[in-house]
Design an enzyme around this catalytic site. Structure first.
Site, PDB file in Angstrom:
ATOM      1  N   HIS A  35       3.380   3.548  12.526  1.00 20.61           N
ATOM      2  CA  HIS A  35       2.442   4.557  13.031  1.00 20.61           C
ATOM      3  C   HIS A  35       3.012   5.408  14.155  1.00 20.61           C
ATOM      4  O   HIS A  35       2.270   6.143  14.806  1.00 20.61           O
ATOM      5  CB  HIS A  35       1.122   3.919  13.497  1.00 20.61           C
ATOM      6  CG  HIS A  35       0.426   3.116  12.440  1.00 20.61           C
ATOM      7  ND1 HIS A  35      -0.798   2.508  12.652  1.00 20.61           N
ATOM      8  CD2 HIS A  35       0.768   2.807  11.167  1.00 20.61           C
ATOM      9  CE1 HIS A  35      -1.164   1.871  11.558  1.00 20.61           C
ATOM     10  NE2 HIS A  35      -0.220   2.039  10.643  1.00 20.61           N
ATOM     11  N   GLU A  46       4.735  -5.868   3.751  1.00 14.91           N
ATOM     12  CA  GLU A  46       4.477  -5.202   5.021  1.00 14.91           C
ATOM     13  C   GLU A  46       5.724  -5.311   5.906  1.00 14.91           C
ATOM     14  O   GLU A  46       6.586  -6.159   5.690  1.00 14.91           O
ATOM     15  CB  GLU A  46       3.284  -5.855   5.719  1.00 14.91           C
ATOM     16  CG  GLU A  46       1.941  -5.575   5.075  1.00 14.91           C
ATOM     17  CD  GLU A  46       1.355  -4.247   5.522  1.00 14.91           C
ATOM     18  OE1 GLU A  46       1.992  -3.541   6.338  1.00 14.91           O
ATOM     19  OE2 GLU A  46       0.237  -3.925   5.059  1.00 14.91           O
ATOM     20  N   ASP A  51       6.238   1.622   7.338  1.00 11.54           N
ATOM     21  CA  ASP A  51       4.904   1.160   6.964  1.00 11.54           C
ATOM     22  C   ASP A  51       4.321   2.043   5.866  1.00 11.54           C
ATOM     23  O   ASP A  51       3.599   2.986   6.147  1.00 11.54           O
ATOM     24  CB  ASP A  51       4.003   1.159   8.205  1.00 11.54           C
ATOM     25  CG  ASP A  51       2.676   0.476   7.973  1.00 11.54           C
ATOM     26  OD1 ASP A  51       2.525  -0.228   6.963  1.00 11.54           O
ATOM     27  OD2 ASP A  51       1.779   0.648   8.828  1.00 11.54           O
ATOM     28  N   ASP A  86      -0.306   4.382   0.920  1.00  7.72           N
ATOM     29  CA  ASP A  86      -0.771   5.402   1.864  1.00  7.72           C
ATOM     30  C   ASP A  86      -0.085   5.255   3.208  1.00  7.72           C
ATOM     31  O   ASP A  86       0.519   4.225   3.519  1.00  7.72           O
ATOM     32  CB  ASP A  86      -2.288   5.349   2.031  1.00  7.72           C
ATOM     33  CG  ASP A  86      -2.774   4.031   2.631  1.00  7.72           C
ATOM     34  OD1 ASP A  86      -2.244   2.974   2.236  1.00  7.72           O
ATOM     35  OD2 ASP A  86      -3.680   4.049   3.487  1.00  7.72           O
ATOM     36  N   HIS A  88       0.839  -1.201   0.000  1.00  6.19           N
ATOM     37  CA  HIS A  88       0.000   0.000   0.000  1.00  6.19           C
ATOM     38  C   HIS A  88       0.873   1.250   0.000  1.00  6.19           C
ATOM     39  O   HIS A  88       1.952   1.279   0.591  1.00  6.19           O
ATOM     40  CB  HIS A  88      -0.978   0.004   1.176  1.00  6.19           C
ATOM     41  CG  HIS A  88      -0.353   0.040   2.534  1.00  6.19           C
ATOM     42  ND1 HIS A  88       0.060   1.208   3.152  1.00  6.19           N
ATOM     43  CD2 HIS A  88      -0.096  -0.952   3.427  1.00  6.19           C
ATOM     44  CE1 HIS A  88       0.538   0.939   4.346  1.00  6.19           C
ATOM     45  NE2 HIS A  88       0.466  -0.371   4.540  1.00  6.19           N
ATOM     46  N   GLU A 112      -5.135   1.672   2.595  1.00  3.30           N
ATOM     47  CA  GLU A 112      -5.058   0.492   3.448  1.00  3.30           C
ATOM     48  C   GLU A 112      -5.182   0.852   4.911  1.00  3.30           C
ATOM     49  O   GLU A 112      -5.639   0.025   5.717  1.00  3.30           O
ATOM     50  CB  GLU A 112      -3.725  -0.233   3.195  1.00  3.30           C
ATOM     51  CG  GLU A 112      -3.609  -1.610   3.831  1.00  3.30           C
ATOM     52  CD  GLU A 112      -3.055  -1.591   5.248  1.00  3.30           C
ATOM     53  OE1 GLU A 112      -3.093  -2.645   5.917  1.00  3.30           O
ATOM     54  OE2 GLU A 112      -2.585  -0.533   5.710  1.00  3.30           O
ATOM     55  N   GLU A 113      -4.776   2.064   5.279  1.00  2.00           N
ATOM     56  CA  GLU A 113      -4.707   2.453   6.689  1.00  2.00           C
ATOM     57  C   GLU A 113      -6.034   2.962   7.248  1.00  2.00           C
ATOM     58  O   GLU A 113      -6.083   3.441   8.372  1.00  2.00           O
ATOM     59  CB  GLU A 113      -3.641   3.541   6.875  1.00  2.00           C
ATOM     60  CG  GLU A 113      -2.226   3.118   6.508  1.00  2.00           C
ATOM     61  CD  GLU A 113      -1.604   2.141   7.504  1.00  2.00           C
ATOM     62  OE1 GLU A 113      -2.326   1.666   8.388  1.00  2.00           O
ATOM     63  OE2 GLU A 113      -0.408   1.864   7.375  1.00  2.00           O
TER      64      GLU A 113
END
Length: 376
Positions: free
Chosen positions: A351, A160, A101, A77, A75, A131-132
């Site tokens: 994150h 990932e 990430d 994003d 992903h 995705e987030e």
């Protein structure tokens, strides 16, 4: 985003440099357009790939007539920026929003797309948006609905963050709103009401006492979690509130179905009304599938958490660990495609404001995947 920022990606640069270029193009969920444009422009310059675009999701495919097709997906994003852009390199680490990430994984995908021209398998590279955020916005899910033909394959790898180790399956995730009722009253005569915020302490007591399961699933150890993530309530500064809502997130091992997870959450909070906000199933490791087993044997490096092969991310021996989190491995499982997680990022840093990736891990993942794709 800086209007002077160069959006021309250099796929000839090393993986660390390319990761920094990707990171410096901000792409918070829902605002991936500029990065998707840059990736599309870079892929357009690779004549050996067929390119497709759906919104801000891109698919690049080889068409070499190989007997098997593998999918490499990531992903593009990120979560919201936390004053951690632009990227910066300090002591062998690249810091910045999305480094772990998972723009380092996306950089590996792009490098492989540009450099592995004659893979032993046909390859589908997928770069997807959203995705987030909530599952219904997920670009891979959208693609599976509108162009499932683009996602046909025999085996998939999600790049990932796994500290350059293999992680099997993934946990399911569920969010629920636990409502605590009260009775509204003037705060000067509070005894005439029932304060819902005070009563919400009962929900928090349940959470404090909760003991999460740590089941073995197909030989991998998963660690569940049930946590409050939001709390809301209140009417005005002089009113005893008549409702308080505690939003909880349940991360459940893949030996439970979504329905079983819902039943479990409702039973834990049986005294209160529970509304399910959203849920996504997990995926069992599936490492006994021949394609997955062959990949584990070939890459042969242990991930950083939860596995039978130990912890720490630096081991060998062709083992795998459990993925403690939700990834689109679950979506591929629903499509009947065996899949694993394998990427350079560090899951424990995802994150966070201090997010970084080890530069050597980017090179390691690229080298190992290039050899595997080439049949070496």
């Amino acid at each position: 985003m800086d209007p002077e920022l160069d959006l021309d990606l250099d796929l000839g640069a090393d993986g660390a440099t390319l990761t920094a270029e990707l990171v410096d193009i901000a792409s918070v969920s829902g605002a991936e357009g500029p990065l998707a444009d840059a990736i599309m422009a870079a892929l357009t310059r690779l004549p050996h790939l067929d390119l497709h675009r759906d919104g801000n999701t891109l698919v690049a495919r080889t068409s070499l007539g190989r007997p098997r097709r593998v999918i490499l997906a990531g992903h593009i994003d990120t979560v919201p920026v936390a004053e951690n852009l632009p990227s910066r390199v300090v002591g062998g680490r690249l810091y910045g929003c999305g480094t772990t990430d998972m723009k380092s994984g996306v950089a590996v995908q792009l490098r492989l797309a540009a450099t592995v021209l004659e893979p032993a398998h046909d390859v589908t590279y997928v770069f997807y948006d959203c995705e987030e955020v909530e599952a219904e916005r997920n670009g891979l899910g959208r693609l599976a609905s509108v162009r499932p033909d683009l996602l046909t394959g025999d085996f998939a790898i999600l790049l990932e963050p796994t500290s350059a180790g293999i992680e099997g399956g993934c946990q399911g995730t569920l969010r629920a709103a636990v409502s605590v009722p009260g009775k509204r009253a003037h705060s000067a005569r509070s005894w005439m009401g029932e304060n819902a915020i005070h009563a919400a302490g009962g929900v928090l007591d349940v959470l404090r006492r909760y003991e999460p399961r740590q089941p073995l699933v197909d030989g991998l150890r998963y660690h569940e979690g049930l946590n409050a993530v939001f709390i809301s309530g209140g009417v005005a500064g002089n009113v005893v509130p008549d409702e308080c809502v505690v939003t909880v997130n349940y991360r459940f091992a893949p030996d439970r179905s979504t329905a079983e997870a819902v039943d479990h959450v409702r039973s834990v909070f049986a005294p209160w009304p529970v509304a399910i906000i959203d849920a996504a199933p997990g995926a069992r490791p599936g490492l006994t599938d021949p394609a997955a087993a062959a990949f584990v044997a070939a890459v042969g490096r242990t991930g950083g958490t939860g596995g039978t092969g130990g912890t720490g991310g630096g081991g060998t021996g062709g083992t795998a660990s459990a993925k403690l989190g939700w990834t689109d491995v679950a979506r591929f499982a629903e499509l009947g495609i065996p899949a694993v997680n394998y990427g350079p990022g560090i899951a424990e840093l995802a994150h966070t404001a201090g997010e970084y990736v080890e530069l050597e891990r980017i090179a390691e993942c690229e080298t190992r995947l290039a050899r595997w794709l080439s049949g070496d």
